[in-house]
Design a protein around this motif. Structure first.
Motif, PDB file in Angstrom:
ATOM      1  N   THR A 140     -91.810  34.516  56.315  1.00 23.26           N
ATOM      2  CA  THR A 140     -90.565  34.100  55.662  1.00 23.26           C
ATOM      3  C   THR A 140     -90.880  33.159  54.498  1.00 23.26           C
ATOM      4  OG1 THR A 140     -89.307  34.270  57.721  1.00 23.26           O
ATOM      5  CG2 THR A 140     -88.361  32.898  55.983  1.00 23.26           C
ATOM      6  N   ALA A 141     -91.827  32.270  54.725  1.00 22.93           N
ATOM      7  CA  ALA A 141     -92.225  31.313  53.688  1.00 22.93           C
ATOM      8  C   ALA A 141     -92.830  32.029  52.485  1.00 22.93           C
ATOM      9  CB  ALA A 141     -93.216  30.306  54.269  1.00 22.93           C
ATOM     10  N   ILE A 142     -93.664  33.026  52.734  1.00 20.13           N
ATOM     11  CA  ILE A 142     -94.271  33.789  51.640  1.00 20.13           C
ATOM     12  C   ILE A 142     -93.190  34.505  50.839  1.00 20.13           C
ATOM     13  CG2 ILE A 142     -95.775  35.743  51.100  1.00 20.13           C
ATOM     14  CD1 ILE A 142     -97.504  34.884  53.510  1.00 20.13           C
ATOM     15  N   ARG A 143     -92.197  35.074  51.536  1.00 18.95           N
ATOM     16  CA  ARG A 143     -91.095  35.750  50.845  1.00 18.95           C
ATOM     17  C   ARG A 143     -90.322  34.780  49.958  1.00 18.95           C
ATOM     18  NH1 ARG A 143     -85.936  35.969  52.242  1.00 18.95           N
ATOM     19  NH2 ARG A 143     -86.367  35.229  54.346  1.00 18.95           N
ATOM     20  N   LEU A 144     -90.038  33.582  50.483  1.00 18.82           N
ATOM     21  CA  LEU A 144     -89.309  32.587  49.704  1.00 18.82           C
ATOM     22  C   LEU A 144     -90.101  32.116  48.490  1.00 18.82           C
ATOM     23  CD1 LEU A 144     -87.785  30.307  52.511  1.00 18.82           C
ATOM     24  CD2 LEU A 144     -86.552  31.905  51.035  1.00 18.82           C
ATOM     25  N   SER A 145     -91.436  32.098  48.621  1.00 16.54           N
ATOM     26  CA  SER A 145     -92.272  31.551  47.546  1.00 16.54           C
ATOM     27  C   SER A 145     -92.220  32.380  46.275  1.00 16.54           C
ATOM     28  CB  SER A 145     -93.722  31.418  48.023  1.00 16.54           C
ATOM     29  OG  SER A 145     -94.321  32.693  48.191  1.00 16.54           O
ATOM     30  N   VAL A 146     -91.874  33.661  46.385  1.00 21.29           N
ATOM     31  CA  VAL A 146     -91.829  34.523  45.194  1.00 21.29           C
ATOM     32  C   VAL A 146     -90.399  34.771  44.730  1.00 21.29           C
ATOM     33  CG1 VAL A 146     -94.020  35.638  45.709  1.00 21.29           C
ATOM     34  CG2 VAL A 146     -91.919  36.598  46.646  1.00 21.29           C
ATOM     35  N   LYS A 147     -89.423  34.110  45.355  1.00 24.99           N
ATOM     36  CA  LYS A 147     -88.027  34.224  44.937  1.00 24.99           C
ATOM     37  C   LYS A 147     -87.630  32.985  44.136  1.00 24.99           C
ATOM     38  CE  LYS A 147     -84.830  35.589  47.693  1.00 24.99           C
ATOM     39  NZ  LYS A 147     -83.921  35.682  48.868  1.00 24.99           N
ATOM     40  N   ARG A 148     -86.813  33.180  43.132  1.00 23.28           N
ATOM     41  CA  ARG A 148     -86.324  32.053  42.346  1.00 23.28           C
ATOM     42  C   ARG A 148     -85.032  31.554  42.960  1.00 23.28           C
ATOM     43  NH1 ARG A 148     -88.088  30.483  37.474  1.00 23.28           N
ATOM     44  NH2 ARG A 148     -86.828  28.989  36.314  1.00 23.28           N
ATOM     45  N   ASP A 149     -84.972  30.266  43.235  1.00 23.02           N
ATOM     46  CA  ASP A 149     -83.784  29.668  43.840  1.00 23.02           C
ATOM     47  C   ASP A 149     -82.819  29.274  42.716  1.00 23.02           C
ATOM     48  OD1 ASP A 149     -82.104  28.779  45.761  1.00 23.02           O
ATOM     49  OD2 ASP A 149     -83.449  27.288  46.621  1.00 23.02           O
ATOM     50  N   LYS A 150     -82.021  30.237  42.263  1.00 20.18           N
ATOM     51  CA  LYS A 150     -81.161  30.050  41.103  1.00 20.18           C
ATOM     52  C   LYS A 150     -80.083  29.000  41.375  1.00 20.18           C
ATOM     53  CE  LYS A 150     -81.822  34.776  39.402  1.00 20.18           C
ATOM     54  NZ  LYS A 150     -81.162  36.054  39.044  1.00 20.18           N
TER      55      LYS A 150
END
Length: 474
Positions: A70-80
Motif C-alpha cells: 500500500t505504501a509503495i502504491r501511495l509513493s507513486v501517486k500525487r496527493d493533489k
C-alpha cells in the motif's frame, strides 16, 4: 647573506617537518579517539536502544510492515490539493538519494570485513524492523511541522522534540549533530569516494573531480528543495534499477554459491565460530554491532534525517506520508543492501583468493571478478549513489542550521557545504568515517527518545487514519 639564508631555510624545514609530524600525530590521535568513541557508542546499549525501538514500534503499531505494498502504491501517486513544498514521491526520492550511498556498497563490505558474513543478516534485520521506525519518523514530521512566513514547510525530530515534548535542549542538540554529521556521512565521505574511484579507474585527477563535482552540486542545491527533489526524482529510480539488475546478473553468475552464502550469513549471525570460505571467524557481538551500525548508516531508520524532508511533502494527513517514508528503508536495506551482501559473500565463496580484510578492497575484488559488467557496475553505483547522497544531505543539514540560526545562516552553510565537497574530493579522510559513525549515534539518541515518548501520538494518528480505513481523509 647566503649562510644566513641557508640557516634560515634549514630552520624553516626543521620547523615545517616538525609541524607536519605533529599534524600527522594529531590526526592519528583524533582517529584513535573517534574510533574508540564509535566503539563505545555502538556497543550493546545502542544496539539495544535501536533494535528495541524498532521492535517496540513494530508491535505497538501492529506491524506496519504488512502495509508496504500500500505504501509503495501511495509513493507513486500525487496527493493533489494537499499542502507541502514537494510531492510525496519527490520527498521520498530525496530521502532515498541521501540514504542510498556508499553505505550500500562499501558500508556493507566493511561490515562483512569487520563482523563476518553474519553482519549482512543483522543489517537486513535492521531494515525489516526499521520500516516501523521510518514510518513513525515520517508521521511525527508531518504532525509537528511548521509553515514559515514565506510558505515553506519545516519539520523533523527537532520540531517533534520541541513542539511534541517541550524538550528544546535536545532539539538543539539533534540539529547540531545533524549539521555536523552532514560534513561526514553526507559530504566529504561521498566526495572522496567519487574522486577515488575516478582516479583509480580512469586516472582523473582528484582536483578535476573536485571542481566538477562542486559545480554540479552547486547547480542543484542552490535551487532549493524543489530543485533537489526534481533531480533526485529523475536520478534515483534509474540508478537503483541499474544497480539492482547488475547485482542480479552477478548472482546468476555466482548461482552455485548463492545458497551456501545465505546459509553462511544466517549461521554466522548467531554463532561465534570460524566462518570459513575465506572469511575470518567473528563473535556474535561483532556481527551485530557492525551489521546494525552499517544498517543505520545505510537506511538511516532511527537516525532522524529522512523526516526532515518528509515534512516538506504534499500530503493530506500524517499517515499517508508515514507510509511513503517507510518504503525508503524497504528499498534501501531490505532490497539493495541484501543484494550487495549476497554479491560479496557469494563472490568470496566463489573466488577464495579475494581478501576480506578491507571493506573497500573487498567490494572492488568481489565486483571486478565478474567480466565486462562488474567494474562498470561498481563505478556507476558508487558515483551515482555518492552524488545523490551529497544532494539529499545538503537539504537535511541546511534545515538543521536554519532551525539553529535562521535562514540567513543556512545560506552561508550552503556555500560552506559546496566548498567541503571540493575538500573531500582531494583529501584523505579516514578519520571522517569514525566521526560519521559517532555523529550518527549522537543524532539517533534524541530522535529515538522522541519516538518512544511520543508513541501514544503515533498510535492515535495510526488508529485515526490507517486502522479505521480513512487514509484518503484530511
Amino acid at each position: 647573506m647566503f649562510f644566513i639564508t641557508q640557516a634560515t631555510a634549514y630552520g624553516y624545514c626543521v620547523d615545517r617537518c616538525a609541524w607536519n609530524m605533529n599534524e600527522t600525530n594529531m590526526i592519528d590521535q583524533l582517529n584513535v579517539f573517534f574510533n574508540d568513541l564509535s566503539g563505545f557508542l555502538w556497543g550493546w546499549p545502542m544496539i539495544i536502544l535501536l533494535l528495541g525501538t524498532h521492535l517496540f514500534l513494530t508491535i505497538r503499531l501492529r506491524f506496519p510492515q504488512r502495509k508496504i505494498f500500500t505504501a509503495i502504491r501511495l509513493s507513486v501517486k500525487r496527493d493533489k490539493g494537499a499542502s507541502g513544498d514537494v510531492s510525496q514521491f519527490g520527498a521520498l526520492a530525496t530521502a532515498l538519494a541521501a540514504t542510498i550511498g556508499t553505505g550500500n556498497i562499501i558500508g556493507v563490505a566493511t561490515a562483512v570485513a569487520l563482523g563476518g558474513p553474519g553482519a549482512v543478516l543483522w543489517c537486513w534485520l535492521t531494515g525489516v524492523f526499521g520500516i516501523a521506525t521510518k514510518y513513525s519518523e515520517g508521521l511525527l514530521a508531518i504532525k509537528y511541522r511548521v509553515r514559515t512566513p514565506d510558505g515553506k514547510m519545516l519539520g523533523g525530530p527537532m520540531y517533534a522534540l520541541e513542539r511534541g515534548l517541550g524538550w528544546k535542549p535536545l532539539a538543539v542538540l539533534f540539529a547540531f549533530f545533524t549539521a555536523m554529521a552532514a560534513f561526514g556521512i553526507g559530504n566529504t565521505v561521498q566526495a572522496n569516494a567519487i574522486s577515488t574511484i575516478l582516479s583509480e579507474t580512469y586516472g582523473i585527477s582528484p582536483y578535476v573531480t573536485g571542481v566538477v563535482l562542486s559545480v554540479l552540486v552547486a547547480a542543484v542545491i542552490l535551487g532549493g528543495v524543489k530543485s533537489i527533489a526534481r533531480v533526485c526524482g529523475l536520478l534515483v529510480p534509474f540508478m537503483a534499477l541499474f544497480y539492482v539488475l547488475g547485482c542480479i546478473y552477478i548472482l546468476v553468475v555466482n548461482s552455485a554459491f548463492v545458497w551456501p552464502a545465505i546459509k553462511l550469513i544466517v549461521s554466522s549471525a548467531f554463532t561465534a565460530r570460524a566462518a570459513g570460505g575465506g572469511f575470518a571467524g567473528g563473535t556474535v557481538l561483532l556481527a551485530a554491532r557492525y551489521g546494525i551500525a552499517r544498517g543505520l548508516f545505510s537506511n538511516e531508520s532511527g537516525l532522524g534525517s529522512a523526516p526532515i524532508v518528509a515534512a516538506a511533502a504534499q500530503t493530506r494527513n500524517p499517515v499517508r506520508q508515514a507510509l511513503v517514508s517507510s518504503t525508503g528503508t524497504f528499498w534501501d536495506t531490505v532490497i539493495i543492501c541484501a543484494l550487495t551482501g549476497l554479491v560479496i559473500v557469494s563472490s568470496v565463496l566463489a573466488y577464495p583468493d579475494i581478501s576480506y580484510a578491507n571493506g573497500a578492497t573487498l567490494t572492488r575484488a568481489a565486483f571486478t571478478k565478474i567480466p565486462y559488467i562488474g567494474e562498470p557496475l561498481l563505478s556507476f553505483g558508487l558515483l551515482t549513489f555518492a552524488f545523490s547522497t551529497i544532494l539529499g544531505w545538503s537539504y537535511y543539514s541546511e534545515r538543521a542550521v536554519e532551525y539553529l540560526k535562521g535562514q540567513r545562516w543556512s545560506h552561508v552553510y550552503r556555500w560552506l557545504y559546496i566548498v567541503l565537497v571540493f575538500v573531500g574530493s582531494i583529501a584523505g579522510l579516514q578519520v571522517v568515517w569514525n566521526i560519521a559513525d559517532c555523529m550518527n549515534a549522537l543524532m539517533a539518541i534524541p530522535n529515538l527518545l522522541s519516538l518512544l515518548f511520543l508513541n501514544g501520538v503515533l498510535v492515535s494518528e495510526t488508529k485515526k487514519y490507517l486502522w479505521s480505513g480513512r487514509l484518503d481523509e484530511e
